[in-house]
Design an enzyme around this catalytic site. Structure first.
Site, short mmCIF file in Angstrom:
data_model
loop_
_atom_site.label_atom_id
_atom_site.label_comp_id
_atom_site.label_asym_id
_atom_site.label_seq_id
_atom_site.Cartn_x
_atom_site.Cartn_y
_atom_site.Cartn_z
N GLN A 100 0.89 -1.26 0.17
CA GLN A 100 -0.10 -0.16 0.14
C GLN A 100 1.05 1.20 -0.07
O GLN A 100 0.40 2.19 -0.20
CB GLN A 100 -0.83 0.06 1.24
CG GLN A 100 -1.73 -1.09 1.29
CD GLN A 100 -2.38 -1.32 2.56
OE1 GLN A 100 -3.58 -0.65 3.07
NE2 GLN A 100 -1.86 -1.64 3.69
N HIS A 118 -1.53 1.51 -4.00
CA HIS A 118 -1.92 3.07 -3.97
C HIS A 118 -1.07 4.08 -4.49
O HIS A 118 -0.84 5.24 -4.44
CB HIS A 118 -1.87 3.44 -2.41
CG HIS A 118 -3.03 2.70 -1.83
ND1 HIS A 118 -3.04 2.48 -0.31
CD2 HIS A 118 -4.16 1.97 -2.15
CE1 HIS A 118 -4.04 1.77 -0.10
NE2 HIS A 118 -4.73 1.55 -1.18
C1 BV8 Z 1 -11.40 2.78 -3.82
C2 BV8 Z 1 -3.03 8.43 -0.43
C3 BV8 Z 1 -13.03 2.42 -5.27
C4 BV8 Z 1 -1.85 8.37 -1.00
C5 BV8 Z 1 -4.26 6.77 0.60
C6 BV8 Z 1 -15.04 -0.68 1.52
C7 BV8 Z 1 -15.14 -0.54 2.96
C8 BV8 Z 1 -14.99 0.82 3.55
C9 BV8 Z 1 -14.56 1.74 2.84
C10 BV8 Z 1 -14.26 1.70 1.44
C11 BV8 Z 1 -14.38 0.64 1.04
N1 BV8 Z 1 -14.11 0.51 -0.42
C12 BV8 Z 1 -13.62 1.69 -0.58
C13 BV8 Z 1 -13.86 2.51 0.47
C14 BV8 Z 1 -13.61 3.79 0.59
C15 BV8 Z 1 -12.07 4.01 0.97
C16 BV8 Z 1 -11.76 3.60 2.35
O1 BV8 Z 1 -10.92 2.43 2.57
N2 BV8 Z 1 -12.12 4.13 3.60
C17 BV8 Z 1 -11.94 3.73 4.77
C18 BV8 Z 1 -10.33 4.25 5.30
C19 BV8 Z 1 -13.06 3.96 5.75
N3 BV8 Z 1 -11.05 3.63 0.01
C20 BV8 Z 1 -10.90 4.30 -1.24
O2 BV8 Z 1 -11.22 5.30 -1.26
C21 BV8 Z 1 -9.82 3.61 -2.21
N4 BV8 Z 1 -10.48 3.51 -3.57
O3 BV8 Z 1 -11.80 1.98 -3.29
O4 BV8 Z 1 -11.79 2.86 -5.14
C22 BV8 Z 1 -14.26 3.50 -5.11
C23 BV8 Z 1 -14.01 4.53 -6.12
C24 BV8 Z 1 -14.96 5.56 -5.58
C25 BV8 Z 1 -16.12 5.57 -4.71
C26 BV8 Z 1 -15.61 4.30 -3.70
C27 BV8 Z 1 -14.99 3.66 -4.01
C28 BV8 Z 1 -8.61 4.33 -2.23
C29 BV8 Z 1 -7.95 4.09 -0.97
C30 BV8 Z 1 -6.33 4.70 -1.24
C31 BV8 Z 1 -6.40 5.81 -0.16
N5 BV8 Z 1 -5.09 6.84 -0.26
N6 BV8 Z 1 -3.40 7.76 0.73
C32 BV8 Z 1 -0.89 9.14 0.06
O5 BV8 Z 1 -0.60 8.68 1.11
O6 BV8 Z 1 -0.39 10.11 -0.33
S1 BV8 Z 1 -4.52 6.05 2.18
C33 BV8 Z 1 -3.39 5.84 3.25
O7 BV8 Z 1 -3.95 4.60 4.15
C34 BV8 Z 1 -2.21 5.45 2.43
O8 BV8 Z 1 -2.48 4.93 0.94
C35 BV8 Z 1 -1.79 3.98 3.11
O9 BV8 Z 1 -1.25 3.29 2.24
C36 BV8 Z 1 -3.00 3.38 3.51
C37 BV8 Z 1 -3.21 2.42 4.63
O10 BV8 Z 1 -2.49 2.80 5.61
P1 BV8 Z 1 -1.47 1.82 6.44
O11 BV8 Z 1 -0.35 1.63 5.46
O12 BV8 Z 1 -2.11 0.77 7.05
O13 BV8 Z 1 -0.82 2.83 7.56
P2 BV8 Z 1 -1.30 3.18 8.99
O14 BV8 Z 1 -0.51 4.35 9.44
O15 BV8 Z 1 -2.81 3.25 8.89
O16 BV8 Z 1 -0.97 2.09 9.63
C38 BV8 Z 1 0.49 1.68 10.08
C39 BV8 Z 1 0.46 0.35 10.86
O17 BV8 Z 1 1.78 -0.11 11.31
C40 BV8 Z 1 0.00 0.59 12.39
O18 BV8 Z 1 -1.01 -0.34 12.89
C41 BV8 Z 1 0.95 0.70 13.31
O19 BV8 Z 1 0.68 0.01 14.62
C42 BV8 Z 1 2.11 -0.05 12.50
N7 BV8 Z 1 3.40 0.04 12.89
C43 BV8 Z 1 4.12 1.18 13.03
N8 BV8 Z 1 5.37 1.13 13.15
C44 BV8 Z 1 5.48 -0.23 12.87
C45 BV8 Z 1 4.03 -0.96 12.66
N9 BV8 Z 1 4.30 -2.17 12.47
C46 BV8 Z 1 5.27 -2.84 12.68
N10 BV8 Z 1 6.59 -2.30 12.88
C47 BV8 Z 1 6.69 -1.07 13.11
N11 BV8 Z 1 7.88 -0.62 13.15
#
Ligand code: BV8
Ligand code: ZN
Length: 241
Positions: A100, A118
């Site tokens: 991602q 992404h």
């Molecule tokens: C889409 C922009 C079709 C790029 C990002 C179904 C159900 C619910 C919602 C939806 C669904 N389908 C679609 C949706 C809507 C939406 C969505 O998912 N909403 C959610 C949040 C409610 N999805 C979309 O819109 C997607 N498109 O489905 O297209 C469509 C079309 C039209 C209308 C509807 C649908 C597009 C998704 C892409 C969004 N873009 N960012 C940029 O960054 O500039 S999102 C962002 O979150 C990033 O892209 C990232 O990749 C993504 C996921 O985040 P994570 O990588 O998980 O990072 P996070 O910080 O959250 O977590 C890190 C984890 O690591 C933590 O748990 C932490 O504890 C852990 N950690 C930290 N350090 C360590 C560690 N673990 C191990 N070791 C460490 N050292």
């Protein structure tokens, strides 16, 4: 719930392995995550700037934010977790990496087969003619950058409400259902459709192994949930596999 030793045995025996990575795998390289402590999205700025609407209204403002992120990502180095996945790809021809992340650290670590769900912060895309190209200059000399056709270029990433790159999610789904072992590393598993790969792999019979610092919506249902730093746990899990 299996422990690391048993998970390592599953991996050693498996031919077909897939991994889904999130921002957590790059955290130890100094790249901020989105949602955890210190995450980008704790600030209103990040959430409000990463949208097509704001970009249409003020492309320069959004590009200033992405230029800042590109500079931080260029200064980061791949860490032991990225390198462990490169080693796994060398040992297992049936390994596929699905990320991602947009930071390019898997590429710089040496991973060859990467499915980028992404997009990629190092690629630009024209807002008019569809042209897309790599531009790794840091900082970009002129904001917003333009395409050769004269129109403004945007970051080559996927914003909320935008579809994922054509075909990428389909191939990622195929890798998930073909995997005997599915690794989920450093993702909060809340963004779809990426997060849907985890239950998809499990339903198709994969052993799912999660490595994460905090619990996720899947931590109680995966076959093995290892709590800790990816840079420490992943090399341990993959050693000797
Ligand atoms: C889409 C922009 C079709 C790029 C990002 C179904 C159900 C619910 C919602 C939806 C669904 N389908 C679609 C949706 C809507 C939406 C969505 O998912 N909403 C959610 C949040 C409610 N999805 C979309 O819109 C997607 N498109 O489905 O297209 C469509 C079309 C039209 C209308 C509807 C649908 C597009 C998704 C892409 C969004 N873009 N960012 C940029 O960054 O500039 S999102 C962002 O979150 C990033 O892209 C990232 O990749 C993504 C996921 O985040 P994570 O990588 O998980 O990072 P996070 O910080 O959250 O977590 C890190 C984890 O690591 C933590 O748990 C932490 O504890 C852990 N950690 C930290 N350090 C360590 C560690 N673990 C191990 N070791 C460490 N050292
Ligand atoms: Zn163009």
């Amino acid at each position: 719930m299996a422990e690391l030793e048993e998970a390592r045995a599953w991996l050693a025996a498996a031919e077909s392995v897939a991994a889904l990575t999130g921002a957590g795998i790059s955290a130890e390289s100094g790249v901020p995550t989105y949602r955890g402590a210190g995450g980008l999205w704790r600030t209103y700025k990040a959430q409000s700037l990463e949208t097509a609407e704001v970009f249409a209204r003020d492309p320069r403002l959004v590009w200033e934010w992405y230029n800042e992120r590109r500079q931080a990502m260029a200064a980061a180095e791949p860490n032991a977790a990225h390198r462990a996945l490169v080693e796994l790809e060398r040992r297992k021809p049936g390994f596929n990496l699905i990320t991602q992340n947009i930071d390019g650290l898997h590429d710089r670590a040496g991973s060859a087969r990467i499915l980028k769900l992404h997009g990629d912060i190092w690629r630009l895309r024209c807002t008019a003619c569809g042209a897309a190209w790599a531009d790794r200059r840091v900082p970009l000399p002129k904001l917003p950058p333009h395409c050769a056709c004269g129109h403004i270029a945007r970051p080559g990433v996927v914003w909320f409400g935008e579809s994922l790159p054509e075909g990428v999610m389909q191939e990622a789904g195929y890798r998930a259902v073909s995997a005997e072992v599915f690794l989920v590393i450093g993702t909060s598993a809340v963004v779809h459709p990426a997060a849907g790969l985890v239950p998809l792999a499990a339903r198709a019979g994969a052993k799912v192994i999660e490595i994460n610092l905090e619990p996720t919506p899947f931590s109680d249902t995966v076959h093995c949930s290892l709590r800790g730093l990816a840079g420490e746990l992943l090399p341990k899990l993959l050693s000797g596999v």
